[in-house]
Design an enzyme around this catalytic site. Structure first.
Site, short mmCIF file in Angstrom:
data_model
loop_
_atom_site.label_atom_id
_atom_site.label_comp_id
_atom_site.label_asym_id
_atom_site.label_seq_id
_atom_site.Cartn_x
_atom_site.Cartn_y
_atom_site.Cartn_z
N PHE A 10 58.39 98.64 30.21
CA PHE A 10 58.42 98.38 31.65
C PHE A 10 59.73 98.83 32.28
O PHE A 10 60.82 98.45 31.82
CB PHE A 10 58.29 96.86 31.91
CG PHE A 10 57.02 96.26 31.41
CD1 PHE A 10 55.93 96.10 32.25
CD2 PHE A 10 56.90 95.86 30.07
CE1 PHE A 10 54.74 95.54 31.78
CE2 PHE A 10 55.71 95.31 29.59
CZ PHE A 10 54.64 95.14 30.44
N ASP A 11 59.61 99.59 33.36
CA ASP A 11 60.76 99.79 34.23
C ASP A 11 61.10 98.43 34.86
O ASP A 11 60.23 97.55 34.97
CB ASP A 11 60.39 100.80 35.32
CG ASP A 11 61.43 100.85 36.41
OD1 ASP A 11 62.61 101.10 36.09
OD2 ASP A 11 61.09 100.62 37.59
#
Lengths: 221, 221
Positions: A10-11
């Site tokens: 995940f960013d």
């Protein structure tokens, strides 16, 4: 979905955390200009990471975030001040996460879960710590470890090596179109979390799948 | 100003030519949205050149300009069409130049005068040709010759080698803060043509001098 996804990556900014949750704090210091300052702050933060990478002139994301804030304040014809900067950067370490984040992560707990961000650890670690999400992640990966900002291929390669999986076993999530393009360009599978109903970037690197929030990724479990 | 300036090097888009002179044409095709489309078009054009450079995924500026236009139209919830694209790109080859440009160039005619642009020759050459400014320039230099977009050091180095002068003998003009930062980072002397009264970029690369239009550079003659 021929290969099983082993790592969900995940960013952070805009994807797990709402960067515009600092708007109220901006508004408190600069009445009537909170919205504009918050928007320009984010735009310049991204621009400066791109430009520094292109110029070969790396500084940490914390430095860039301070610089971008200073620009945003000046562009709004307001006065920068050390105390205000301190308070606003402090607010940036306490961004709120989106409402579905925790529930989605919990349902993926059998998988490798990681954050992979342009943020340096001095801003990323306290942010995730205060959110209460830390126990859910196996790894917090920063581009600062290799000083290569996303969307360079070298940045995604660093995440891949850290996770010790195959490229096609990674599903990468970001709400940022440029980040999804970079991950796709590198060879990750990609889920664009299109929170603002934007068009797909015209870079010939369309995401594998698009969801309006993180709930959609549970289909990849 | 210890060393004499031998080459006056000009960015094209935004510096010599007004990129927003296509606004009326955008408005004609997309009533009520000309301004927005023109703004997003330019923003995405710059963003895509940065991103493609970072991803190692070069396409010419003409392709990028078409892609950026497509995004801008979609972001405005309008319909892209081949005929409209053709007409708008045609308009982009006929941008108007700023009113002081010709008079300033004429006064510098004893110096080496060059355009140095991210634009590829297929868009840059017809633009300068139709403007009537061609006879005033000694060189039209495009990053496309080395496929390295500004602000990479390699791009400015290409301009330098083409001009066959010393780094400190170049005065580089741009209205784009990021371009001035890149030129300064490379070692050119820089004059930021700050047409929109913006703050200096917070990249620790302040321009040597700032003027509101090109008239100011005559002091360097």
């Amino acid at each position: 979905m021929s290969t099983e996804i082993k790592a969900f990556v995940f960013d952070a900014y805009g994807t797990l955390f709402d960067v515009h949750s600092v708007k109220e704090k901006c508004e408190e210091f600069y009445p009537g200009k909170g919205e504009k300052i918050s928007q320009v702050w984010r735009t310049k933060q991204i621009e400066y990471s791109n430009l520094r990478q292109l110029m070969g002139n790396y500084e940490t994301f914390l430095t860039i975030t301070k610089d971008a804030l200073k620009y945003a304040i000046k562009a709004s014809e307001e006065e920068w001040g050390e105390e205000k900067e301190k308070a606003l950067i402090e607010a940036y370490l306490q961004l709120t996460h989106y409402p579905e984040v925790e529930r989605v992560l919990v349902q993926l707990k059998d998988k490798t879960l990681a954050v992979f961000s342009n943020g340096s650890h001095d801003m990323l670690d306290p942010l995730i710590q205060q959110s209460g999400l830390s126990p859910l992640f196996d790894a917090i990966i920063s581009v600062d470890e290799v000083k290569q900002y996303k969307p360079t291929p070298a940045s995604y390669d660093h995440a891949l090596k850290t996770l010790n999986v195959k490229r096609e076993e990674v599903l990468f999530m970001s709400s940022n179109g440029w980040d999804i393009s970079g991950a796709k360009n590198f060879g990750f599978r990609t889920a664009w979390i299109n929170r603002n109903e934007l068009p797909i970037e015209e870079l010939n690197l369309a995401p594998d799948t698009i969801y309006s929030d993180l709930n959609g990724i549970l289909k990849w479990k």
